[in-house]
Design an enzyme around this catalytic site. Structure first.
Site, PDB file in Angstrom:
ATOM      1  N   PHE A 144       0.862  -1.190   0.000  1.00 10.68           N
ATOM      2  CA  PHE A 144       0.000   0.000   0.000  1.00 10.68           C
ATOM      3  C   PHE A 144       0.891   1.231   0.000  1.00 10.68           C
ATOM      4  CE2 PHE A 144      -2.375   3.578   1.560  1.00 10.68           C
ATOM      5  CZ  PHE A 144      -3.543   3.479   0.825  1.00 10.68           C
ATOM      6  N   ASP A 229       9.290   2.861   2.148  1.00  9.80           N
ATOM      7  CA  ASP A 229       8.085   3.627   2.467  1.00  9.80           C
ATOM      8  C   ASP A 229       7.806   3.437   3.957  1.00  9.80           C
ATOM      9  OD1 ASP A 229       5.575   4.617   2.968  1.00  9.80           O
ATOM     10  OD2 ASP A 229       4.638   3.820   1.157  1.00  9.80           O
ATOM     11  N   LYS A 258       2.324  10.921   7.364  1.00 11.28           N
ATOM     12  CA  LYS A 258       1.497  10.660   8.547  1.00 11.28           C
ATOM     13  C   LYS A 258       1.987  11.400   9.805  1.00 11.28           C
ATOM     14  CE  LYS A 258      -1.111   6.954   6.762  1.00 11.28           C
ATOM     15  NZ  LYS A 258      -0.810   5.779   5.957  1.00 11.28           N
TER      16      LYS A 258
HETATM   17  C1  PLP Z   1      -1.013   5.879   4.406  1.00 13.18           C
HETATM   18  C2  PLP Z   1       0.086   5.374   3.575  1.00 13.18           C
HETATM   19  C3  PLP Z   1       0.407   5.962   2.340  1.00 13.18           C
HETATM   20  C4  PLP Z   1      -0.416   7.079   1.727  1.00 13.18           C
HETATM   21  O1  PLP Z   1      -0.463   8.222   2.506  1.00 13.18           O
HETATM   22  P1  PLP Z   1      -1.614   9.320   2.218  1.00 13.18           P
HETATM   23  O2  PLP Z   1      -1.243  10.456   3.120  1.00 13.18           O
HETATM   24  O3  PLP Z   1      -2.917   8.692   2.586  1.00 13.18           O
HETATM   25  O4  PLP Z   1      -1.543   9.670   0.779  1.00 13.18           O
HETATM   26  C5  PLP Z   1       1.489   5.467   1.649  1.00 13.18           C
HETATM   27  N1  PLP Z   1       2.217   4.457   2.127  1.00 13.18           N
HETATM   28  C6  PLP Z   1       1.945   3.869   3.307  1.00 13.18           C
HETATM   29  C7  PLP Z   1       2.816   2.757   3.799  1.00 13.18           C
HETATM   30  C8  PLP Z   1       0.861   4.284   4.061  1.00 13.18           C
HETATM   31  O5  PLP Z   1       0.548   3.669   5.197  1.00 13.18           O
END
Ligand code: PLP
Length: 402
Positions: A144, A229, A258
């Site tokens: 994700f 990520d 985040k």
């Molecule tokens: C939440 C998340 C994203 C996307 O972040 P947004 O601020 O919702 O665009 C990307 N990678 C990971 C691992 C995430 O948990």
């Protein structure tokens, strides 16, 4: 004074006026403080979702709130073509925090992922000598990385991508946790390997021990960028500053978001070396709000709070305490507890009710949580949670599983 709206009125307005891209629990949240939120009827809940790790410090963390107010009184938005002290110092401090050299600030996580993908492609063309237009980026199954067109192009979740094509080419998918598959997928045109050190949305999937390290070695041997990520796993969540730290892995690129915004603003960033990030030239990339002084001031404070409050260590010990208590639950519906630090997944046994139905029951008991995939209940409270609050939650979790 605005008219008072009941939950029923808000629910029916929601269906009429808001796009139906979320299926929501019938809970209207009006207030938050620390690890707790309150709904429209005055009922209190312990927040065990932390907005997917955006709220690592909990709600209304005083220092973050003060930083926000302080900067609001000075300056909030400036175009990227002018300099602000806040943006420069945010970059300096974030780079130091990561043991890196350069920062490109954005707003949301998906934008930071897109930025990293663009950087990797350009790096492949100008530094590695990949023929222009041929760069490949390798990603993992069950990933994700956000919701933009390019990012969903390499999702393995059918609903995320099925009706949103045509998709962006240039991505290869390998099974998560399988370093040999990564080896096999690499070609002379491979620019980067993009991976979540622990998959969050994919179901709190912790890779086999040594996986990240082995992948890093394979990437180094093939001149491929290792891009972590850490949007959900970074900044203390897993009991370390970064989930990669568990294996002592230092990636070429960190992607953060985040919690970087202290739970109050969208703040994301790509962090890397001068060698790699140096490929960006004026005009290559940008964002109207990316790196605005308000976001940067809050981001700087978030990093200080994390450091000075020792929150990674706190998450580590709270995580040990919480997971041990969870492992003592005796229920045939519970297959396994997985995760690291305060990123915890309760894997349900085959044949048990769905994780969603368990979350509904937990919410009724006063615990905010959400499933990750159909068979995993995700528990990821703010890093400031106390053992007493964990005990409070355990009483209710045990009740739901008894
Ligand atoms: C939440 C998340 C994203 C996307 O972040 P947004 O601020 O919702 O665009 C990307 N990678 C990971 C691992 C995430 O948990």
């Amino acid at each position: 004074m605005e008219k008072h709206y009941s939950q029923e009125e808000l629910l029916s307005l929601k269906d009429m006026c808001l796009a139906h891209n979320y299926s929501s629990f019938p809970v209207t949240i009006v207030k938050g403080e620390g690890c707790w939120v309150q709904d429209i009827n005055g009922k209190r809940y312990l927040d065990m979702l932390s907005c997917y790790s955006a709220l690592n410090f909990g709600h209304k963390y005083l220092r973050v709130e003060l930083a926000l107010r302080e900067q609001l009184q000075e300056l909030s938005t400036v175009p990227g073509c002018f300099i602000t002290k806040e943006k420069v110092l945010f970059a300096k401090e974030l780079a130091e925090f990561c043991g890196m050299e350069m920062v490109l600030p954005m707003n949301t996580g998906a934008e930071a992922v897109e930025t990293a993908l663009k950087m990797a492609r350009k790096w492949a063309y100008v530094k590695k000598g990949v023929p222009v237009g041929e760069a490949e980026i390798i990603v993992c199954s069950d990933n994700f990385h956000g919701r933009t067109i390019s990012v969903i192009s390499f999702s393995t979740e059918m609903q995320y991508k099925k009706l949103f094509g045509p998709h962006t080419p240039g991505f290869k998918i390998v099974p998560f946790g399988d370093v040999f598959a990564l080896c096999d997928a690499i070609t002379p045109n491979t620019a980067a390997f993009l991976v979540e050190p622990i998959q969050g949305e994919g179901g709190i999937n912790v890779p086999p021990d040594g996986y990240l390290n082995a992948c890093l070695k394979v990437c180094r041997a093939n001149n491929v960028l290792f891009m972590a990520d850490e949007i959900q796993t970074g900044l203390g969540r897993t009991g370390f500053d970064f989930a990669c730290d568990y294996e002592g892995v230092k990636p070429d690129v960190y992607i953060l978001g985040k919690a970087l915004g202290g739970g109050v603003l969208p703040v994301s960033a790509v962090v890397s070396s001068r060698e790699i990030m140096g490929v960006f030239e004026p005009g290559d990339h940008g964002s109207t709000f990316g790196g605005n002084p308000l976001a940067c001031h809050v981001g700087r404070e978030a990093l200080r709070v994390l450091r000075e409050g020792n929150l990674s260590m706190k998450a580590y010990s709270a995580g040990v305490y919480f997971s041990n208590r969870l492992r003592n639950i005796r229920s045939s519906n519970l297959a396994r507890i997985r995760g690291r630090g305060l990123l915890i997944g309760l894997e349900l046994a085959p044949g048990s009710p769905t994780a969603h139905s368990y979350c509904e029951k937990l919410i009724e008991e006063g615990i905010l949580c959400k499933e990750a995939r159909t068979d995993v209940i995700r528990l990821s409270p703010p890093l400031i949670i106390t053992n007493e609050e964990i005990d409070w939650a355990m009483e209710r979790i045990e009740r739901v599983f008894s």
